[in-house]
Write an enzyme that holds these catalytic residues in place. Structure first.
Site, mmCIF file in Angstrom:
data_model
loop_
_atom_site.group_PDB
_atom_site.id
_atom_site.type_symbol
_atom_site.label_atom_id
_atom_site.label_comp_id
_atom_site.label_asym_id
_atom_site.label_seq_id
_atom_site.Cartn_x
_atom_site.Cartn_y
_atom_site.Cartn_z
ATOM 1 C CB THR A 1 -0.952 0.021 1.217
ATOM 2 O OG1 THR A 1 -0.192 0.047 2.419
ATOM 3 C CG2 THR A 1 -1.868 -1.186 1.218
ATOM 4 C CG ASP A 2 -0.786 4.648 -1.965
ATOM 5 O OD1 ASP A 2 -1.602 4.628 -1.027
ATOM 6 O OD2 ASP A 2 -1.122 4.919 -3.137
ATOM 7 C CD GLN A 3 2.136 10.097 2.780
ATOM 8 O OE1 GLN A 3 2.574 10.418 1.684
ATOM 9 N NE2 GLN A 3 2.377 10.794 3.871
#
Length: 145
Positions: free
Chosen positions: A15-17
């Site tokens: 996942t990203d931020q």
């Protein structure tokens, strides 16, 4: 139509931020789906490589419909979209457990000699693969897809 299914449990590292799966990870999932499909048809990509043949991606696309988040369980459905003896187009859908389509895509592959990157005919070099891909293609055409 022959569809192969690959389950994915979304890991935090994917996942990203924003807390959603980083877009490039879907391409990795497509590759997992393609490998599963090949295995489900009774073949192994590693066997092809042992014979000095590679199958590079020559085109790829992904269309993002809904976010996938850490902890989600999804499946990658993979099928042969098109096959002509030289090129294979694989189709993909990433779906949540409730059948929500999150990502769709395609990848186009050819087979080449490892040393020269010159294309080879799947039909001639791997007749068993060709036979199975033709069979899968005919099923797809007969269903009007």
């Amino acid at each position: 139509m022959f569809i192969s299914t690959t389950p994915i449990n979304v890991r935090y590292a994917e996942t990203d931020q924003m807390g959603v799966v980083y877009h490039a990870n879907y391409l990795i999932w497509f590759e997992l789906g393609r490998t599963t499909l090949i295995n489900d048809l009774g073949f192994h990509y590693a066997d092809m490589e042992k014979e000095g043949i590679l199958s590079p991606v020559v085109d790829i696309e992904a269309s993002y419909k809904r976010p996938v988040r850490y902890g989600d369980e999804v499946r990658v459905n993979t099928w042969v979209e098109h096959y002509d003896g030289l090129r294979v187009v694989y189709g993909y859908e990433v779906m949540k457990e409730d059948d929500t389509v999150c990502v769709t895509g395609k990848s186009v592959h050819t087979c080449v000699k490892k040393e020269t990157f010159r294309p080879i005919s799947i039909r001639k070099r791997f007749p068993e693969w060709h036979k199975e891909y033709e069979k899968v293609k005919k099923k797809r055409i007969s269903k009007g897809l």
